[in-house]
Design a protein around this motif. Structure first.
Motif, PDB file in Angstrom:
ATOM      1  N   VAL A 218     -67.058 -53.827 -61.720  1.00 37.12           N
ATOM      2  CA  VAL A 218     -66.286 -53.242 -62.980  1.00 37.12           C
ATOM      3  C   VAL A 218     -65.075 -53.773 -63.048  1.00 37.12           C
ATOM      4  O   VAL A 218     -64.875 -53.983 -64.186  1.00 37.12           O
ATOM      5  CB  VAL A 218     -66.584 -51.920 -62.793  1.00 37.12           C
ATOM      6  N   ARG A 219     -64.351 -53.766 -61.817  1.00 37.19           N
ATOM      7  CA  ARG A 219     -62.994 -54.209 -61.939  1.00 37.19           C
ATOM      8  C   ARG A 219     -62.583 -55.584 -62.247  1.00 37.19           C
ATOM      9  O   ARG A 219     -61.740 -55.807 -63.042  1.00 37.19           O
ATOM     10  CB  ARG A 219     -62.308 -53.737 -60.276  1.00 37.19           C
ATOM     11  N   ASP A 220     -63.718 -56.515 -62.048  1.00 38.95           N
ATOM     12  CA  ASP A 220     -63.563 -57.887 -62.137  1.00 38.95           C
ATOM     13  C   ASP A 220     -63.829 -57.912 -63.601  1.00 38.95           C
ATOM     14  O   ASP A 220     -63.166 -58.721 -64.228  1.00 38.95           O
ATOM     15  CB  ASP A 220     -64.625 -58.698 -61.351  1.00 38.95           C
ATOM     16  N   LEU A 221     -64.569 -56.965 -64.330  1.00 37.19           N
ATOM     17  CA  LEU A 221     -64.695 -57.269 -65.834  1.00 37.19           C
ATOM     18  C   LEU A 221     -63.795 -56.660 -66.514  1.00 37.19           C
ATOM     19  O   LEU A 221     -63.344 -57.265 -67.703  1.00 37.19           O
ATOM     20  CB  LEU A 221     -66.121 -56.643 -66.212  1.00 37.19           C
ATOM     21  N   VAL A 222     -63.096 -55.362 -66.259  1.00 42.23           N
ATOM     22  CA  VAL A 222     -62.305 -54.680 -67.240  1.00 42.23           C
ATOM     23  C   VAL A 222     -60.877 -54.094 -66.408  1.00 42.23           C
ATOM     24  O   VAL A 222     -60.129 -53.498 -67.128  1.00 42.23           O
ATOM     25  CB  VAL A 222     -62.920 -53.556 -67.719  1.00 42.23           C
ATOM     26  N   GLY A 223     -60.805 -54.587 -65.096  1.00 43.25           N
ATOM     27  CA  GLY A 223     -59.755 -54.103 -64.325  1.00 43.25           C
ATOM     28  C   GLY A 223     -60.034 -52.551 -64.001  1.00 43.25           C
ATOM     29  O   GLY A 223     -60.969 -52.273 -63.864  1.00 43.25           O
ATOM     30  N   ASP A 224     -58.894 -51.683 -63.877  1.00 48.17           N
ATOM     31  CA  ASP A 224     -58.850 -50.322 -63.268  1.00 48.17           C
ATOM     32  C   ASP A 224     -59.717 -49.554 -64.248  1.00 48.17           C
ATOM     33  O   ASP A 224     -59.341 -49.380 -65.522  1.00 48.17           O
ATOM     34  CB  ASP A 224     -57.480 -49.939 -63.239  1.00 48.17           C
ATOM     35  N   PRO A 225     -60.814 -48.994 -63.833  1.00 45.23           N
ATOM     36  CA  PRO A 225     -61.519 -48.342 -64.975  1.00 45.23           C
ATOM     37  C   PRO A 225     -61.050 -46.682 -65.038  1.00 45.23           C
ATOM     38  O   PRO A 225     -61.603 -46.015 -65.782  1.00 45.23           O
ATOM     39  CB  PRO A 225     -62.976 -48.078 -64.219  1.00 45.23           C
ATOM     40  N   SER A 226     -60.112 -46.318 -64.232  1.00 47.35           N
ATOM     41  CA  SER A 226     -59.522 -45.059 -64.212  1.00 47.35           C
ATOM     42  C   SER A 226     -59.076 -44.261 -65.587  1.00 47.35           C
ATOM     43  O   SER A 226     -59.654 -43.325 -65.899  1.00 47.35           O
ATOM     44  CB  SER A 226     -58.497 -44.623 -63.098  1.00 47.35           C
ATOM     45  N   PRO A 227     -58.386 -44.978 -66.419  1.00 43.48           N
ATOM     46  CA  PRO A 227     -57.839 -44.659 -67.657  1.00 43.48           C
ATOM     47  C   PRO A 227     -58.944 -44.584 -68.544  1.00 43.48           C
ATOM     48  O   PRO A 227     -58.911 -43.737 -69.297  1.00 43.48           O
ATOM     49  CB  PRO A 227     -56.807 -45.878 -68.157  1.00 43.48           C
ATOM     50  N   HIS A 228     -60.121 -45.414 -68.385  1.00 41.40           N
ATOM     51  CA  HIS A 228     -61.011 -45.191 -69.477  1.00 41.40           C
ATOM     52  C   HIS A 228     -62.029 -43.926 -68.951  1.00 41.40           C
ATOM     53  O   HIS A 228     -62.538 -43.298 -69.975  1.00 41.40           O
ATOM     54  CB  HIS A 228     -61.999 -46.750 -69.411  1.00 41.40           C
ATOM     55  N   ARG A 229     -62.220 -43.784 -67.878  1.00 42.44           N
ATOM     56  CA  ARG A 229     -62.876 -42.729 -67.545  1.00 42.44           C
ATOM     57  C   ARG A 229     -62.047 -41.386 -67.642  1.00 42.44           C
ATOM     58  O   ARG A 229     -62.726 -40.241 -68.197  1.00 42.44           O
ATOM     59  CB  ARG A 229     -63.229 -42.625 -65.825  1.00 42.44           C
ATOM     60  N   GLU A 230     -60.820 -41.387 -67.668  1.00 44.92           N
ATOM     61  CA  GLU A 230     -60.040 -40.396 -67.968  1.00 44.92           C
ATOM     62  C   GLU A 230     -60.031 -40.015 -69.555  1.00 44.92           C
ATOM     63  O   GLU A 230     -60.247 -38.848 -69.936  1.00 44.92           O
ATOM     64  CB  GLU A 230     -58.789 -40.355 -67.585  1.00 44.92           C
ATOM     65  N   TRP A 231     -60.092 -41.113 -70.266  1.00 46.97           N
ATOM     66  CA  TRP A 231     -60.217 -40.818 -71.739  1.00 46.97           C
ATOM     67  C   TRP A 231     -61.556 -40.226 -72.179  1.00 46.97           C
ATOM     68  O   TRP A 231     -61.480 -39.306 -72.802  1.00 46.97           O
ATOM     69  CB  TRP A 231     -60.023 -42.194 -72.762  1.00 46.97           C
ATOM     70  N   LEU A 232     -62.694 -40.707 -71.496  1.00 41.95           N
ATOM     71  CA  LEU A 232     -63.940 -40.089 -71.801  1.00 41.95           C
ATOM     72  C   LEU A 232     -64.014 -38.599 -71.465  1.00 41.95           C
ATOM     73  O   LEU A 232     -64.401 -37.788 -72.092  1.00 41.95           O
ATOM     74  CB  LEU A 232     -65.036 -40.669 -71.165  1.00 41.95           C
ATOM     75  N   ARG A 233     -63.288 -38.103 -70.336  1.00 40.25           N
ATOM     76  CA  ARG A 233     -63.410 -36.620 -69.822  1.00 40.25           C
ATOM     77  C   ARG A 233     -62.478 -36.127 -70.853  1.00 40.25           C
ATOM     78  O   ARG A 233     -62.771 -34.830 -71.125  1.00 40.25           O
ATOM     79  CB  ARG A 233     -62.882 -36.566 -68.470  1.00 40.25           C
TER      80      ARG A 233
END
Length: 247
Positions: A218-233
């Motif tokens: 996932v990180r190889d594809l889009v970088g750090d997923p944390s901001p996107h996961r936080e946006w969804l929450r």
């Protein structure tokens, strides 16, 4: 409301201190549970079988404070009505009143226009049908791009309106291709968020579990997923509240 003279049934609506609670039978569950349906702004009290619904009612009544806090925090439903302006994969989308058949228009200013007729519920259903087609096309493109990068087989892609998770992946079996499903409402999220969910599901084609190897893909594809996961929450409930509930 369930009628006097019979026991509670699947789908009955009850009140707990004036708050709406829907009864549901969920054979896959092993226990009584409460959850919030953000789209309908109801709390769901579920039991594994019909015989467990009276216990589900008692449990809901014992958790009235929890029910009230969840309903108060849930966003108000936002109807899909003429004049509303959305963003579909970051493209401006305007909803307009029309006559006759629903029309999808590429406006000269670059916006997407959805022109529909009918009463509010019919208008909303027509708009959702167009938005689902837009979501499917967009997620097919994102899925193809990520699978090409990963060297993964291209899955069958579909869209749905589930409320428990934003996407799902079924690995290929016995010569059948894998399949992925996305919640169509993700097309209304910022494009990087939608792209993250597509990357997440494509990574599952190669790595079915959420282990280190999966998150590395996932990180190889889009970088750090944390901001996107936080946006969804943070913003996911607003997406679920948009539009009329679907049956």
């Amino acid at each position: 409301m369930f009628r006097l003279g019979r026991g509670p049934a699947d789908g009955d609506l009850i009140e707990v201190e004036g708050l709406p609670v829907r009864l549901r039978v969920n054979p896959r569950s092993r226990r009584i549970a409460l959850r919030l349906d953000r789209t309908r702004r109801e709390v769901i009290a579920s039991a594994p079988g019909l015989r467990g619904l009276p216990e589900a009612i008692r449990f809901a009544r014992s958790r009235s404070d929890w029910i009230r806090s969840r309903l108060e925090a849930a966003p108000e439903p936002a109807p899909l009505a003429p004049g509303l302006v959305l963003a579909v994969f970051d493209r401006v989308c305007r909803l307009e009143t029309g006559t006759g058949r629903t029309r999808r228009i590429d406006d000269p200013d670059g916006a997407l226009v959805i022109r529909a007729a009918g009463a509010p519920d019919a208008f909303a259903r027509s708009v959702v049908r167009v938005l689902k087609r837009e979501a499917l096309a967009g997620f097919q493109d994102l899925t193809r791009r990520h699978c090409d990068t990963l060297g993964a087989p291209l899955p069958a892609v579909s869209v749905t309106d589930t409320r428990t998770r934003w996407g799902s992946c079924t690995p290929g079996r016995a010569g059948a291709p894998p399949s992925v499903r996305y919640v169509w409402r993700l097309a209304l999220a910022p494009s990087p968020v939608a792209d993250y969910v597509a990357a997440h599901e494509c990574a599952h084609i190669l790595e079915p579990h959420h282990g280190p190897a999966f998150w590395a893909l996932v990180r190889d594809l889009v970088g750090d997923p944390s901001p996107h996961r936080e946006w969804l929450r943070r913003e996911g409930p607003r997406l679920h509240a948009l539009g009329a509930p679907e049956g």
